[in-house]
Scaffold this motif. Structure first.
Motif, PDB file in Angstrom:
ATOM      1  N   UNK A 110       0.838  -1.207   0.000  1.00 15.27           N
ATOM      2  CA  UNK A 110       0.000   0.000   0.000  1.00 15.27           C
ATOM      3  C   UNK A 110       0.872   1.256   0.000  1.00 15.27           C
ATOM      4  N   UNK A 111       1.956   1.246   0.768  1.00 16.53           N
ATOM      5  CA  UNK A 111       2.872   2.389   0.802  1.00 16.53           C
ATOM      6  C   UNK A 111       3.469   2.607  -0.592  1.00 16.53           C
ATOM      7  N   UNK A 112       3.989   1.549  -1.194  1.00 18.69           N
ATOM      8  CA  UNK A 112       4.624   1.681  -2.508  1.00 18.69           C
ATOM      9  C   UNK A 112       3.628   2.105  -3.583  1.00 18.69           C
ATOM     10  N   UNK A 113       2.404   1.628  -3.506  1.00 17.09           N
ATOM     11  CA  UNK A 113       1.378   2.048  -4.465  1.00 17.09           C
ATOM     12  C   UNK A 113       1.073   3.533  -4.300  1.00 17.09           C
ATOM     13  N   UNK A 168       8.575  21.448  -5.020  1.00 20.98           N
ATOM     14  CA  UNK A 168       7.526  21.433  -6.040  1.00 20.98           C
ATOM     15  C   UNK A 168       6.406  20.453  -5.731  1.00 20.98           C
ATOM     16  N   UNK A 169       6.585  19.628  -4.730  1.00 19.27           N
ATOM     17  CA  UNK A 169       5.620  18.570  -4.437  1.00 19.27           C
ATOM     18  C   UNK A 169       4.289  19.085  -3.950  1.00 19.27           C
ATOM     19  N   UNK A 170       3.255  18.365  -4.341  1.00 17.98           N
ATOM     20  CA  UNK A 170       1.921  18.656  -3.854  1.00 17.98           C
ATOM     21  C   UNK A 170       1.681  17.902  -2.559  1.00 17.98           C
ATOM     22  N   UNK A 171       0.440  17.793  -2.177  1.00 16.21           N
ATOM     23  CA  UNK A 171       0.144  17.071  -0.946  1.00 16.21           C
ATOM     24  C   UNK A 171       0.517  15.590  -1.065  1.00 16.21           C
ATOM     25  N   UNK A 172       1.072  15.068  -0.009  1.00 12.79           N
ATOM     26  CA  UNK A 172       1.441  13.649  -0.001  1.00 12.79           C
ATOM     27  C   UNK A 172       0.199  12.795   0.184  1.00 12.79           C
ATOM     28  N   UNK A 173       0.185  11.643  -0.437  1.00 13.70           N
ATOM     29  CA  UNK A 173      -0.947  10.735  -0.240  1.00 13.70           C
ATOM     30  C   UNK A 173      -0.974  10.247   1.201  1.00 13.70           C
ATOM     31  N   UNK A 174      -2.088   9.680   1.590  1.00  9.76           N
ATOM     32  CA  UNK A 174      -2.222   9.108   2.924  1.00  9.76           C
ATOM     33  C   UNK A 174      -1.360   7.848   2.983  1.00  9.76           C
ATOM     34  N   UNK A 175      -0.246   7.944   3.697  1.00 10.48           N
ATOM     35  CA  UNK A 175       0.714   6.843   3.746  1.00 10.48           C
ATOM     36  C   UNK A 175       0.575   6.049   5.036  1.00 10.48           C
ATOM     37  N   UNK A 176       0.806   4.753   4.976  1.00 11.49           N
ATOM     38  CA  UNK A 176       0.878   3.971   6.208  1.00 11.49           C
ATOM     39  C   UNK A 176       2.015   4.513   7.086  1.00 11.49           C
ATOM     40  N   UNK A 177       1.917   4.356   8.383  1.00 13.05           N
ATOM     41  CA  UNK A 177       2.962   4.891   9.264  1.00 13.05           C
ATOM     42  C   UNK A 177       4.286   4.144   9.099  1.00 13.05           C
ATOM     43  N   UNK A 178       5.360   4.881   9.245  1.00 17.48           N
ATOM     44  CA  UNK A 178       6.688   4.280   9.242  1.00 17.48           C
ATOM     45  C   UNK A 178       6.989   3.729  10.627  1.00 17.48           C
ATOM     46  N   UNK A 179       7.599   2.570  10.672  1.00 18.51           N
ATOM     47  CA  UNK A 179       8.110   2.036  11.939  1.00 18.51           C
ATOM     48  C   UNK A 179       9.452   2.684  12.259  1.00 18.51           C
TER      49      UNK A 179
END
Length: 94
Positions: free
Chosen positions: A17-20, A68-79
């Motif tokens: 999911x993170x990579x997608x 230049x980046x826009x809003x980041x997608x909803x990412x799973x939390x990093x450990x």
């Protein structure tokens, strides 16, 4: 030359999911001025590890892309994360 390299660790169930969610970032980076390489990829051995590798011509190119980046997608939390920036003074072919 600037190299960004390291690892991100997520719950193994969240890695795909993170990579997608960040799949488009590599294409955007590789088309940006000064980007020589960019990848975030699943590690073949550790199921929750994502390997990060970026290569940029200069600090300015890297900063311009990051700004230049826009809003980041909803990412799973990093450990955890262990990513470093390397300033390279010389490059030799093998």
């Amino acid at each position: 030359m600037i190299i960004i390299a390291g690892r991100l660790d997520v719950d193994p169930a969240d890695r795909d999911r993170y990579l997608a969610a960040v799949a488009d970032v590599a294409g955007l980076a590789r088309s940006a001025a000064g980007c020589l390489d960019f990848v975030q990829a699943a590690d073949p051995i550790e199921p929750g590890r994502i390997n990060v590798y970026e290569r940029w011509e200069s600090d300015e190119d890297l900063a311009r892309f990051r700004a230049s980046g826009g809003p980041m997608p909803d990412l799973p939390p990093l450990r955890s994360a262990a990513v470093q920036r390397f300033s390279i003074a010389a490059v030799e072919s093998l």
